[in-house]
Design a protein around this motif. Structure first.
Motif, mmCIF file in Angstrom:
data_model
loop_
_atom_site.group_PDB
_atom_site.id
_atom_site.type_symbol
_atom_site.label_atom_id
_atom_site.label_comp_id
_atom_site.label_asym_id
_atom_site.label_seq_id
_atom_site.Cartn_x
_atom_site.Cartn_y
_atom_site.Cartn_z
ATOM 1 N N VAL A 1 0.918 -1.154 0.017
ATOM 2 C CA VAL A 1 0.146 0.068 -0.059
ATOM 3 C C VAL A 1 0.840 1.250 -0.160
ATOM 4 O O VAL A 1 1.703 1.592 0.699
ATOM 5 C CB VAL A 1 -0.794 0.099 1.154
ATOM 6 C CG1 VAL A 1 -1.478 1.350 1.372
ATOM 7 C CG2 VAL A 1 -2.044 -1.110 1.088
ATOM 8 N N LEU A 2 0.619 1.982 -0.947
ATOM 9 C CA LEU A 2 1.132 3.386 -1.035
ATOM 10 C C LEU A 2 0.417 4.393 0.082
ATOM 11 O O LEU A 2 -0.603 4.690 -0.335
ATOM 12 C CB LEU A 2 1.381 4.022 -2.390
ATOM 13 C CG LEU A 2 2.087 5.477 -2.388
ATOM 14 C CD1 LEU A 2 3.596 5.397 -1.977
ATOM 15 C CD2 LEU A 2 1.771 6.017 -3.745
ATOM 16 N N ALA A 3 0.926 4.661 1.078
ATOM 17 C CA ALA A 3 0.045 5.544 2.114
ATOM 18 C C ALA A 3 0.875 7.076 1.890
ATOM 19 O O ALA A 3 1.957 7.249 2.003
ATOM 20 C CB ALA A 3 0.464 4.987 3.532
ATOM 21 N N ALA B 1 3.108 2.870 12.677
ATOM 22 C CA ALA B 1 2.021 2.415 13.496
ATOM 23 C C ALA B 1 1.299 1.303 13.459
ATOM 24 O O ALA B 1 0.894 1.062 12.166
ATOM 25 C CB ALA B 1 1.157 3.703 13.691
ATOM 26 N N ASP B 2 1.003 0.493 14.236
ATOM 27 C CA ASP B 2 0.216 -1.033 14.093
ATOM 28 C C ASP B 2 -1.158 -0.462 13.476
ATOM 29 O O ASP B 2 -1.622 -1.184 12.504
ATOM 30 C CB ASP B 2 -0.170 -1.554 15.476
ATOM 31 C CG ASP B 2 1.166 -2.156 15.711
ATOM 32 O OD1 ASP B 2 2.360 -2.363 15.130
ATOM 33 O OD2 ASP B 2 1.435 -2.404 17.221
ATOM 34 N N ALA B 3 -1.704 0.531 13.887
ATOM 35 C CA ALA B 3 -3.061 0.891 13.423
ATOM 36 C C ALA B 3 -3.104 1.186 11.876
ATOM 37 O O ALA B 3 -3.711 0.790 11.062
ATOM 38 C CB ALA B 3 -3.749 2.199 14.184
ATOM 39 N N LEU B 4 -1.944 1.497 11.369
ATOM 40 C CA LEU B 4 -1.695 2.186 9.900
ATOM 41 C C LEU B 4 -1.578 0.788 9.217
ATOM 42 O O LEU B 4 -1.805 0.801 8.124
ATOM 43 C CB LEU B 4 -0.691 3.029 9.942
ATOM 44 C CG LEU B 4 -0.303 3.678 8.674
ATOM 45 C CD1 LEU B 4 -1.575 4.458 7.978
ATOM 46 C CD2 LEU B 4 0.805 4.807 8.585
ATOM 47 N N ASN B 5 -0.696 -0.111 9.648
ATOM 48 C CA ASN B 5 -0.416 -1.197 8.999
ATOM 49 C C ASN B 5 -1.680 -2.304 8.982
ATOM 50 O O ASN B 5 -2.013 -2.752 7.714
ATOM 51 C CB ASN B 5 0.667 -1.966 9.741
ATOM 52 C CG ASN B 5 2.101 -1.754 9.428
ATOM 53 O OD1 ASN B 5 2.299 -1.388 8.075
ATOM 54 N ND2 ASN B 5 2.891 -1.756 10.434
ATOM 55 N N GLU B 6 -2.598 -2.125 9.875
ATOM 56 C CA GLU B 6 -3.904 -2.919 9.998
ATOM 57 C C GLU B 6 -4.536 -2.300 8.961
ATOM 58 O O GLU B 6 -5.423 -3.158 8.094
ATOM 59 C CB GLU B 6 -4.637 -2.821 11.478
ATOM 60 C CG GLU B 6 -5.651 -3.580 11.482
ATOM 61 C CD GLU B 6 -5.454 -5.209 10.888
ATOM 62 O OE1 GLU B 6 -6.732 -5.552 10.453
ATOM 63 O OE2 GLU B 6 -4.200 -5.605 11.427
ATOM 64 N N ILE C 1 -6.018 7.887 11.083
ATOM 65 C CA ILE C 1 -5.329 7.220 12.105
ATOM 66 C C ILE C 1 -4.266 8.053 13.228
ATOM 67 O O ILE C 1 -3.969 9.025 12.765
ATOM 68 C CB ILE C 1 -3.968 6.482 11.700
ATOM 69 C CG1 ILE C 1 -4.818 5.569 10.584
ATOM 70 C CG2 ILE C 1 -3.260 5.432 12.404
ATOM 71 C CD1 ILE C 1 -5.705 4.362 10.983
ATOM 72 N N ASP C 2 -5.048 8.161 14.445
ATOM 73 C CA ASP C 2 -4.177 8.984 15.355
ATOM 74 C C ASP C 2 -4.253 10.517 15.171
ATOM 75 O O ASP C 2 -3.444 11.283 15.118
ATOM 76 C CB ASP C 2 -2.780 8.348 15.507
ATOM 77 C CG ASP C 2 -2.585 6.910 16.059
ATOM 78 O OD1 ASP C 2 -3.724 6.571 16.801
ATOM 79 O OD2 ASP C 2 -1.541 6.206 15.705
ATOM 80 N N GLY C 3 -5.456 10.588 14.584
ATOM 81 C CA GLY C 3 -5.620 12.305 14.520
ATOM 82 C C GLY C 3 -5.209 12.712 13.037
ATOM 83 O O GLY C 3 -5.357 13.912 12.627
ATOM 84 N N ALA C 4 -4.521 11.667 12.287
ATOM 85 C CA ALA C 4 -4.028 12.046 10.969
ATOM 86 C C ALA C 4 -4.751 11.349 9.895
ATOM 87 O O ALA C 4 -5.234 10.202 10.055
ATOM 88 C CB ALA C 4 -2.618 11.776 10.752
ATOM 89 N N ASP C 5 -4.836 12.142 8.705
ATOM 90 C CA ASP C 5 -5.473 11.605 7.608
ATOM 91 C C ASP C 5 -4.548 10.936 6.475
ATOM 92 O O ASP C 5 -3.583 11.497 6.331
ATOM 93 C CB ASP C 5 -6.390 12.572 6.691
ATOM 94 C CG ASP C 5 -7.702 13.183 7.730
ATOM 95 O OD1 ASP C 5 -8.227 12.183 8.216
ATOM 96 O OD2 ASP C 5 -8.184 14.139 7.534
ATOM 97 N N TRP C 6 -4.761 9.822 6.147
ATOM 98 C CA TRP C 6 -4.049 9.054 5.207
ATOM 99 C C TRP C 6 -5.001 8.491 3.946
ATOM 100 O O TRP C 6 -5.742 7.910 4.140
ATOM 101 C CB TRP C 6 -3.090 7.816 5.936
ATOM 102 C CG TRP C 6 -2.194 8.122 6.849
ATOM 103 C CD1 TRP C 6 -2.542 8.385 8.211
ATOM 104 C CD2 TRP C 6 -0.676 8.158 6.594
ATOM 105 N NE1 TRP C 6 -1.323 8.717 8.844
ATOM 106 C CE2 TRP C 6 -0.201 8.620 8.035
ATOM 107 C CE3 TRP C 6 -0.134 8.063 5.720
ATOM 108 C CZ2 TRP C 6 1.202 8.677 8.232
ATOM 109 C CZ3 TRP C 6 1.317 8.276 5.785
ATOM 110 C CH2 TRP C 6 1.875 8.625 7.232
ATOM 111 N N PHE C 7 -4.309 8.543 2.798
ATOM 112 C CA PHE C 7 -4.898 8.032 1.569
ATOM 113 C C PHE C 7 -3.982 6.874 1.135
ATOM 114 O O PHE C 7 -2.786 6.761 1.132
ATOM 115 C CB PHE C 7 -4.953 9.173 0.408
ATOM 116 C CG PHE C 7 -5.390 8.600 -0.858
ATOM 117 C CD1 PHE C 7 -6.924 8.247 -0.872
ATOM 118 C CD2 PHE C 7 -4.770 7.813 -1.659
ATOM 119 C CE1 PHE C 7 -7.574 7.717 -2.025
ATOM 120 C CE2 PHE C 7 -5.209 7.116 -2.825
ATOM 121 C CZ PHE C 7 -6.603 7.243 -3.024
#
Length: 232
Positions: free
Chosen positions: A20-22, A39-44, A60-66
């Protein structure tokens, strides 16, 4: 995208490795996932994106990721150009699978019987070495002939194929497992083979059996709970 990220993404594609390109929004910071330093939550979240073949924005943890999922193509390798294979292909293609039919019997493996489908007339063990099943590949054997099915199953068990299925009754499958044990496969490996192949829907006709096979493949791919096999 930095040159390092681009190079890593291209390498993953060459290796047929799902990534995944984050991209962090709005800063544009990028990384490839899964990554042990993330972060584990981002990997999940990345794993969910790959499982679902879905790209999108997560918080994730207050940040937006595409998260942009880059999966290798789905493939189905069918060993045995038989009637069930002819019925299976029209189910598999709309589900997103690139289908290859393998059968050294040229009278069976023909363009007329399988229009628009990749055909290999190599012996199954050679074909499996060539096509190298990966974690996005399903393998189904349909010939009932140990000389054709067993070598394909042997190679499939050495691969990362996410689904391996073999046509035949419970008695046929028990004999098959004994032969594969003699080739050195243990119980954990043999448990990967779905046999008799397909969901238990009391299928009789070739289209019904093909439907049960495709449903089981989709269920395994989507990690759905599958019903038990019928007792024969």
């Amino acid at each position: 995208m930095t040159p390092d990220i681009l190079a890593a993404l291209e390498q993953a594609k060459r290796e047929k490795r799902p990534v995944v390109l984050a991209t962090r929004l709005p800063s544009g910071e990028q990384c490839l996932l899964p990554d042990s330093s993330a972060a584990d939550a981002l990997n999940e979240a990345a794993r969910r994106a790959l499982d679902r073949d879905e790209s999108g924005t997560v918080r994730i943890d207050g940040a937006d990721w595409f998260l942009h999922a880059h999966n290798p193509p789905l493939r189905l390798i069918v060993v045995g150009a038989v009637h069930i294979a002819q019925a299976l292909v029209p189910f598999a293609v709309p589900c997103g699978f690139a289908v290859t039919v393998v059968d050294p019997r040229r009278s069976f493996a023909s363009d007329e019987r399988f229009p628009g489908v990749e055909i290999s007339t190599a012996w199954p063990d050679e074909a499996m070495e060539t096509f190298a099943p990966d974690s996005r590949t399903a393998v189904v054997t349909l010939t009932h002939d140990p000389k054709l099915d067993d070598p394909a199953l042997d190679r499939a068990l050495h691969s990362q194929a996410f689904y391996i299925g073999a046509l035949g009754s419970r008695r046929t499958h028990a004999a098959r497992l004994k032969r594969l044990r003699d080739l050195g496969h243990g119980d954990d490996a043999l448990s990967r083979i779905k046999g008799p192949v397909g969901l238990n829907i009391e299928a009789v006709t070739a289209p019904e059996i093909a439907l049960s096979i495709m449903a089981e493949i989709v269920g395994v791919r989507r990690n759905a709970p599958l019903p038990p096999k019928a007792s024969l």
